[in-house]
Design an enzyme around this catalytic site. Sequence first.
Site, PDB file in Angstrom:
ATOM      1  N   HIS A 100      23.176  73.301  31.847  1.00  0.00           N
ATOM      2  CA  HIS A 100      21.851  72.692  31.747  1.00  0.00           C
ATOM      3  C   HIS A 100      21.598  71.790  32.947  1.00  0.00           C
ATOM      4  O   HIS A 100      22.529  71.241  33.526  1.00  0.00           O
ATOM      5  CB  HIS A 100      21.701  71.888  30.454  1.00  0.00           C
ATOM      6  CG  HIS A 100      22.735  70.813  30.279  1.00  0.00           C
ATOM      7  ND1 HIS A 100      24.013  71.080  29.855  1.00  0.00           N
ATOM      8  CD2 HIS A 100      22.681  69.470  30.497  1.00  0.00           C
ATOM      9  CE1 HIS A 100      24.708  69.960  29.805  1.00  0.00           C
ATOM     10  NE2 HIS A 100      23.927  68.964  30.196  1.00  0.00           N
ATOM     11  N   HIS A 102      19.279  68.445  34.148  1.00  0.00           N
ATOM     12  CA  HIS A 102      18.416  67.333  33.750  1.00  0.00           C
ATOM     13  C   HIS A 102      17.321  67.205  34.809  1.00  0.00           C
ATOM     14  O   HIS A 102      17.617  67.165  36.009  1.00  0.00           O
ATOM     15  CB  HIS A 102      19.179  66.006  33.752  1.00  0.00           C
ATOM     16  CG  HIS A 102      20.310  65.919  32.777  1.00  0.00           C
ATOM     17  ND1 HIS A 102      20.231  65.213  31.610  1.00  0.00           N
ATOM     18  CD2 HIS A 102      21.559  66.446  32.801  1.00  0.00           C
ATOM     19  CE1 HIS A 102      21.381  65.289  30.961  1.00  0.00           C
ATOM     20  NE2 HIS A 102      22.217  66.030  31.669  1.00  0.00           N
TER      21      HIS A 102
HETATM   22  P1  5GP Z   1      25.284  66.144  29.766  1.00  0.00           P
HETATM   23  O1  5GP Z   1      25.877  64.788  29.556  1.00  0.00           O
HETATM   24  O2  5GP Z   1      26.119  67.230  29.126  1.00  0.00           O
HETATM   25  O3  5GP Z   1      24.943  66.458  31.189  1.00  0.00           O
HETATM   26  O4  5GP Z   1      23.892  66.114  29.017  1.00  0.00           O
HETATM   27  C1  5GP Z   1      23.718  66.435  27.687  1.00  0.00           C
HETATM   28  C2  5GP Z   1      22.393  65.859  27.263  1.00  0.00           C
HETATM   29  O5  5GP Z   1      22.045  66.435  26.021  1.00  0.00           O
HETATM   30  C3  5GP Z   1      22.397  64.339  27.056  1.00  0.00           C
HETATM   31  O6  5GP Z   1      21.486  63.732  27.957  1.00  0.00           O
HETATM   32  C4  5GP Z   1      21.972  64.162  25.603  1.00  0.00           C
HETATM   33  O7  5GP Z   1      21.093  63.099  25.404  1.00  0.00           O
HETATM   34  C5  5GP Z   1      21.319  65.490  25.280  1.00  0.00           C
HETATM   35  N1  5GP Z   1      21.426  65.861  23.878  1.00  0.00           N
HETATM   36  C6  5GP Z   1      22.561  65.812  23.114  1.00  0.00           C
HETATM   37  N2  5GP Z   1      22.297  66.244  21.876  1.00  0.00           N
HETATM   38  C7  5GP Z   1      20.974  66.559  21.836  1.00  0.00           C
HETATM   39  C8  5GP Z   1      20.113  67.052  20.800  1.00  0.00           C
HETATM   40  O8  5GP Z   1      20.496  67.288  19.660  1.00  0.00           O
HETATM   41  N3  5GP Z   1      18.810  67.267  21.149  1.00  0.00           N
HETATM   42  C9  5GP Z   1      18.334  67.023  22.408  1.00  0.00           C
HETATM   43  N4  5GP Z   1      17.039  67.261  22.626  1.00  0.00           N
HETATM   44  N5  5GP Z   1      19.131  66.554  23.398  1.00  0.00           N
HETATM   45  C10 5GP Z   1      20.420  66.321  23.116  1.00  0.00           C
END
Ligand code: 5GP
Length: 139
Positions: A100, A102
């Site tokens: 993913h 951001h």
């Molecule tokens: P990472 O830290 O893996 O780059 O980003 C994962 C992102 O997923 C985080 O910013 C977190 O807030 C988001 N996230 C985690 N669980 C959920 C969820 O259930 N729904 C949504 N919309 N975002 C989520």
Amino acid sequence: MSERTLFTRIIEGEIPCYKLYENEHVFAFLDINPLSKGHTLLVSKEPAPSIDQLSPDSAAAIGKALPILSHAIKEATGAIAYNIIQNNGREAGMTVPHVHFHIIPKYAESKHSFTWEPESLDTSEGKTIVDAIRLSLNE
Ligand code: 5GP
């Protein structure tokens, strides 16, 4: 079959989200813990755990969707700038092991920042690492 990821469950509608966009390969929705208004996640439907394991078709679709979504988010929110962040691996800050990106809008009043402390490139190390990566690219 391996366990479905959190993002696959969102993509399949099992977990609700604020959906922004979807096509054959990608899905975009608002981050549940936004760093700023409009913080969006662009997810590959393919549940690859890191970008180096993503298929060319999914990678191309992500590459195509990123500027389109970024443009729409910037226009709709009035953000003055934005960051695109993509983590791979737990040690790099990835909490959901499913590719993913951001898209994080920045406003005049935004307090968030992404800082790191760079070092100067050592010339002999530069040559060694370039040789190693080029070798790996040609494999
Ligand atoms: P990472 O830290 O893996 O780059 O980003 C994962 C992102 O997923 C985080 O910013 C977190 O807030 C988001 N996230 C985690 N669980 C959920 C969820 O259930 N729904 C949504 N919309 N975002 C989520």
